[in-house]
Design an enzyme around this catalytic site. Sequence first.
Site, mmCIF file in Angstrom:
data_model
loop_
_atom_site.group_PDB
_atom_site.id
_atom_site.type_symbol
_atom_site.label_atom_id
_atom_site.label_comp_id
_atom_site.label_asym_id
_atom_site.label_seq_id
_atom_site.Cartn_x
_atom_site.Cartn_y
_atom_site.Cartn_z
ATOM 1 N N GLY A 143 5.140 1.878 0.793
ATOM 2 C CA GLY A 143 5.961 2.398 -0.311
ATOM 3 C C GLY A 143 5.035 2.723 -1.465
ATOM 4 O O GLY A 143 3.825 2.728 -1.295
ATOM 5 N N SER A 147 0.863 -1.180 0.000
ATOM 6 C CA SER A 147 0.000 0.000 0.000
ATOM 7 C C SER A 147 0.895 1.224 0.000
ATOM 8 O O SER A 147 2.114 1.118 0.103
ATOM 9 C CB SER A 147 -0.876 0.010 1.249
ATOM 10 O OG SER A 147 -0.077 0.311 2.375
ATOM 11 N N LYS A 148 0.252 2.371 -0.077
ATOM 12 C CA LYS A 148 0.995 3.626 -0.038
ATOM 13 C C LYS A 148 1.902 3.673 1.188
ATOM 14 O O LYS A 148 2.992 4.218 1.165
ATOM 15 C CB LYS A 148 0.010 4.786 0.035
ATOM 16 C CG LYS A 148 0.046 5.668 -1.185
ATOM 17 C CD LYS A 148 -0.658 6.981 -0.909
ATOM 18 C CE LYS A 148 -0.112 8.048 -1.824
ATOM 19 N NZ LYS A 148 -0.699 8.093 -3.119
ATOM 20 N N ARG A 149 1.398 3.086 2.280
ATOM 21 C CA ARG A 149 2.165 3.152 3.514
ATOM 22 C C ARG A 149 3.441 2.305 3.460
ATOM 23 O O ARG A 149 4.439 2.620 4.094
ATOM 24 C CB ARG A 149 1.304 2.732 4.706
ATOM 25 C CG ARG A 149 1.007 3.921 5.598
ATOM 26 C CD ARG A 149 0.106 3.543 6.745
ATOM 27 N NE ARG A 149 -1.202 3.141 6.276
ATOM 28 C CZ ARG A 149 -1.905 2.137 6.785
ATOM 29 N NH1 ARG A 149 -1.403 1.418 7.756
ATOM 30 N NH2 ARG A 149 -3.103 1.853 6.332
#
Length: 489
Positions: free
Chosen positions: A253, A249-251
């Site tokens: 990367g 996920s965005k978290r």
Amino acid sequence: MATTLTGPVRVRFPPSPTGFLHVGGARTAITNDLLRHSLGGSLILRIEDTDRQRSDPAMTAQIQSALAWLGIEPDEGPFLQSARVDEHRAAAQKLLDEGKAYHCFRTAEEIDEKRQDAHKRGVTSFYRAAFPPPPADEVERRVAAGESYAVRFRMPMGDMTFSDLVRGEVTFVEDVLDDFIILRSDGSPTYHLSVVCDDIYGGVTHVIRGEDHISNVPKHIGLFQALGAEVPTFGHLPMIMGPGRKRLSKRTGAASVEEFRDQGILPQALYNYLALLGWSPGDDREVMSRQEMIDAFTVERLVPSAAAFDYDKLRWMNAQYLSGEPLAEVLDHLAPFLAEVGLADADRDRLGAAVDLHRTRAYNLKELAAYAVPYFIDTLEYDPDLCKKFFKQPDLPAQVDQLIEGFRTVETFDIEGVEAVIRNLATDLDVKAGVLIHPTRMALSASKAGPSLFDLVAAMGREASVRHLGNFVRYLRDNPPPQEEAATT
Ligand code: GLU
């Protein structure tokens, strides 16, 4: 698994336009792309926009542009799923008429109570055991009275087994199967009904998608059969995990195609990298052209285990593509990054020379654009610590002055000409060539490392080289090394 497919195939990529194209979705699209090219056939792009609240037309455009950027060109579509809602409703009606679906008047509370009860007993499927379908006369009366109802599919009894291209034979036992809603009480078709209707309509032969959909297969097979259609072949690709085995996920990367594009990853590299997350050519090849992948592609070598996204590996692969792709193509992809560093209008020939010289050292287009800056900028900033450490000789400014004179007057300013100036001056001064090479590199690139210095100077050209060397001499004179240090060198 031990199945040899023959074409032509009709495959589909049906994203929901609720966000950017996630790399998981991109990998699904790529696998379908490879399958359709390797066996011949068509790729259908379908936008599953029936969830009006979460769907965003801007995302449809984003997804299309991300696919185009990756080089995936659908043969058909984009079709909007919402355009065929009437057909989906008609299919539900047909199933009702044939007794393959039934009216469900149960309230959410009633259903929830039974669900919780089943949950306590550790049972997953409860509806069909708890709520027998209402008899025809009751249905008639309640419908006539205007009561709202959902339409529920009557799931065939028995275990359901199918052969998945990736996972092999998969069985869902009867206990986990249940009757499910195909039309909500507001008349909107559910995902299961819409997807099956549209796959039938599109003549889809192979459904290749993410593993998060595998539990939907029994429902879909039930519907395909009830609607009198041939059941397509299924293949479920393993999830892509981020660092620490977390969902990517965005978290964890970058997770969307857009993010990788903005980081300076080439589409060829991302395509290649994602293709190999879940598929292997069967030998140790890693950097493969699209055609090589198409030629090598077989469903037998789709890998069932979850794939870990390795950012370093992608960086490495990107570096291979930056070095190996035709220069003109790299320059095209570099354009937005050049604009970011103020080089939108840089002369393409000089730019080409600079990029060609540095591309074997760059891991992404951002870095490559930064390498081009010294070729076009008026003045560079020198690192005082580096300069103090490496350029202590008090006579260096005078030597660089001589070098400038040599560069100014050499007849042909090319690699050989530049090399001759430096070597001849070193001989005259009775110093090693390195004594002149290192400061020249610093002067021209504000860096200690880089490609061959003679190549660098020649690519930079006479004017910029002389200008940077002049600035560097001024810098050295303005910032002389401390005397005692200077004396020891
Ligand atoms: N629209 C679904 C998704 O984005 C795809 C469903 C399917 O492939 O059957 O996950």
